[in-house]
Design an enzyme around this catalytic site. Structure first.
Site, PDB file in Angstrom:
ATOM      1  N   SER A 141      -3.284   1.834  -9.536  1.00 60.80           N
ATOM      2  CA  SER A 141      -2.461   2.537  -8.364  1.00 60.80           C
ATOM      3  C   SER A 141      -1.615   3.640  -9.248  1.00 60.80           C
ATOM      4  CB  SER A 141      -1.771   1.561  -7.674  1.00 60.80           C
ATOM      5  OG  SER A 141      -1.753   2.317  -6.566  1.00 60.80           O
ATOM      6  N   HIS A 180      -7.518  -1.837  -2.002  1.00 55.44           N
ATOM      7  CA  HIS A 180      -6.765  -1.466  -2.981  1.00 55.44           C
ATOM      8  C   HIS A 180      -6.002  -2.567  -3.732  1.00 55.44           C
ATOM      9  CE1 HIS A 180      -4.210   1.610  -5.010  1.00 55.44           C
ATOM     10  NE2 HIS A 180      -3.134   1.079  -4.494  1.00 55.44           N
TER      11      HIS A 180
HETATM   12  C1  GCU Z   1       1.078   4.933  -2.430  1.00 49.50           C
HETATM   13  C2  GCU Z   1       0.535   6.479  -2.955  1.00 49.50           C
HETATM   14  C3  GCU Z   1      -0.413   6.213  -4.014  1.00 49.50           C
HETATM   15  C4  GCU Z   1      -0.055   5.112  -5.011  1.00 49.50           C
HETATM   16  C5  GCU Z   1       0.158   3.920  -4.514  1.00 49.50           C
HETATM   17  C6  GCU Z   1       0.542   2.750  -5.231  1.00 49.50           C
HETATM   18  O1  GCU Z   1      -0.109   4.498  -1.694  1.00 49.50           O
HETATM   19  O2  GCU Z   1       0.183   6.944  -1.833  1.00 49.50           O
HETATM   20  O3  GCU Z   1      -0.539   7.618  -4.660  1.00 49.50           O
HETATM   21  O4  GCU Z   1      -1.422   5.025  -6.181  1.00 49.50           O
HETATM   22  O5  GCU Z   1       1.002   4.073  -3.506  1.00 49.50           O
HETATM   23  O6  GCU Z   1       0.920   3.037  -6.305  1.00 49.50           O
HETATM   24  O7  GCU Z   1       0.676   1.592  -4.861  1.00 49.50           O
END
Ligand code: GCU
Length: 457
Positions: free
Chosen positions: A291, A433
């Protein structure tokens, strides 16, 4: 002689790759590749009406060509890539996205191994814990690296390094892991304390299959990202920013590093330590992140060529996904939600993705010829799986120029069908995710293939 109008037209044609947003025939089953679930797309579009989750609404866009210099000259050999175009692209990412680190390796930085246990995890591993003191001063910023190395491997160990979100003690219940320090952040209901306590030991275990990694012959090194820079917007007063930022007339420059730049810099300092540790094969260190830390891993691997393998797990916007597609999270959205992640200049491109001199395929290209692996997740449309795949595809010409196969496929693969044909690996995993064991196993498959081919020293 060419007249100037014709010359400009030719330069424009050569300096961009022009194609319509990959047109997808949703009714053509023969296509075979992954497609987002229509039900999920519809549900998300209802829930977040300001966000685009539909392939049909992706605008036409033109990507900057990684193989054309900013003066319009085509890059036709590895030498020009290496000495001219690569530095140029690196500088563009520094200037417009991640910002410039004010310092390379600090002169007075120290490493202190405060824990060394050769019979950790019931004899499976050697555990080390190392404090990196960035300034060498007692109260200066520090980070702790937690390292597990498999005892079954008798030679220096190829190792994965990954930043973690919750503290080193959250990756495994091993009671000897030092509790990471907590930090306070102002929240909507007062001050929020990042939990660093006994109860949180092993909390993120599912994301770190430590024993399985060790049994496959790899080491694991991890660092709490908050040690380097706490993840909230405080005007860059804490973490490494407080000591290293250089202000001009009391101001930070528009290309001063943000939090992602600082985290990536911290990974390079971990690499500085690995170079001093004979148990670690510093020529086979893979940098990995999930992420926002996947964005960080890509930037760390792009700027520091000592990382032999770079892995982005579900990194999305500002990571592996093409910004110009404006699918899921956009430049404007990320800059508004997380104003401290990128440099100030990036905000100028809110809603103006087409004006950016780079797109994220060029970040992947900076890793060439080293192996890179990008993952998406089926339900993670916020991170734009197709945009992540396309960035890999459009980085491939740079690998080809260097005499190496990049991705090796043109169309997106089906769900859970990893593409591991060349130096760019990719898969879209079923699920949401997350960083899962499935991901780790594929990374290790890829490392098995590529590390075997790399000579030690
Ligand atoms: C949020 C953000 C993303 C990121 C994510 C994370 O969803 O919008 O860009 O990758 O957090 O790091 O968990």
């Amino acid at each position: 002689m060419l007249n100037s109008k014709l010359l400009i037209t030719l330069l424009t044609v050569f300096s961009t790759i022009s194609f319509p947003a990959e047109v997808f025939d949703f009714n053509n089953a023969a296509n075979g590749g992954w497609k987002a679930s229509p039900e999920l797309t519809e549900a998300l579009m209802k829930r977040r009406s300001e966000t685009n989750y539909s392939e049909q609404r992706v605008p036409k866009y033109t990507l900057p060509n990684p193989l054309v210099l900013s003066d319009g000259t085509r890059v036709t050999n590895a030498g020009t890539w290496r000495t001219k175009r690569r530095p140029e692209i690196l500088e563009l990412f520094r200037k417009f996205l991640y910002g410039r680190a004010p310092i390379a390796r600090p002169k007075n930085m120290t490493f202190k191994v405060f824990d060394l246990e050769r019979k950790a995890l019931a004899g499976l591993a050697t555990r080390k814990q190392v404090t990196v003191n960035f300034t060498g001063k007692k109260n200066g910023p520090k980070m702790d690296i937690l390292i597990y190395l498999p005892n079954a491997v008798k030679t220096p160990v190829p190792t994965f390094v990954i930043l973690n979100f919750g503290g080193n003690h959250t990756i495994h219940p091993d009671p000897a892991i030092k509790l990471s320090e907590s930090w306070m952040r102002p929240g909507s209901r007062g001050v929020v304390k990042n939990r660093a306590n006994e109860e949180s030991r092993g909390r993120s275990r599912a994301r770190f299959p430590v024993e399985k990694i060790l049994k496959r012959g790899y080491g694991l090194a991890t660092i709490y990202y908050g040690d380097i820079d706490p993840d909230f917007h405080d005007g860059f007063k804490n973490g490494v920013h407080q000591v290293f930022d250089k202000l001009i007339d009391g101001e930070r420059s528009a290309d001063a590093w943000g939090a992602i730049g600082a985290w990536a810099w911290g990974l390079s300092r971990a690499m500085d330590y690995f170079e001093t540790d004979d148990d670690i094969d510093n020529k086979r260190v893979a940098v990995l992140g999930h992420s926002r830390l996947g964005k960080t891993a890509l930037w760390a691997g792009a700027r520091d060529e000592r990382f032999a393998f770079v892995i982005s797990n579900n990194s999305g916007c500002g990571g592996a996904a093409l910004s110009r597609r404006r699918f899921g999270e956009t430049v404007e959205r990320i800059n508004k939600s997380f104003p401290h992640w990128f440099c100030e200049n990036f905000k100028k491109y809110n809603g103006k993705e087409d004006d950016l001199p780079v797109d994220q395929h060029m970040l992947i290209a900076l890793i060439a010829p080293r192996p890179v692996y990008v993952t998406s997740a089926d339900k993670d449309l916020w991170a734009d799986p197709r945009g992540e795949f396309l960035a890999c595809k459009h980085a491939s010409p740079v690998y080809r120029l260097l005499g190496i196969k990049g991705l090796g496929v043109r169309q997106m693969p089906g769900l859970d069908q990893p593409v591991q044909k060349g130096a760019i690996g990719y898969h879209v995993r079923s699920g949401s995710h997350n960083l899962t064991e499935y991901n780790w196993q594929r990374f290790m498959d890829f490392a098995d293939m590529h590390f075997a081919a790399m000579g030690r020293n």
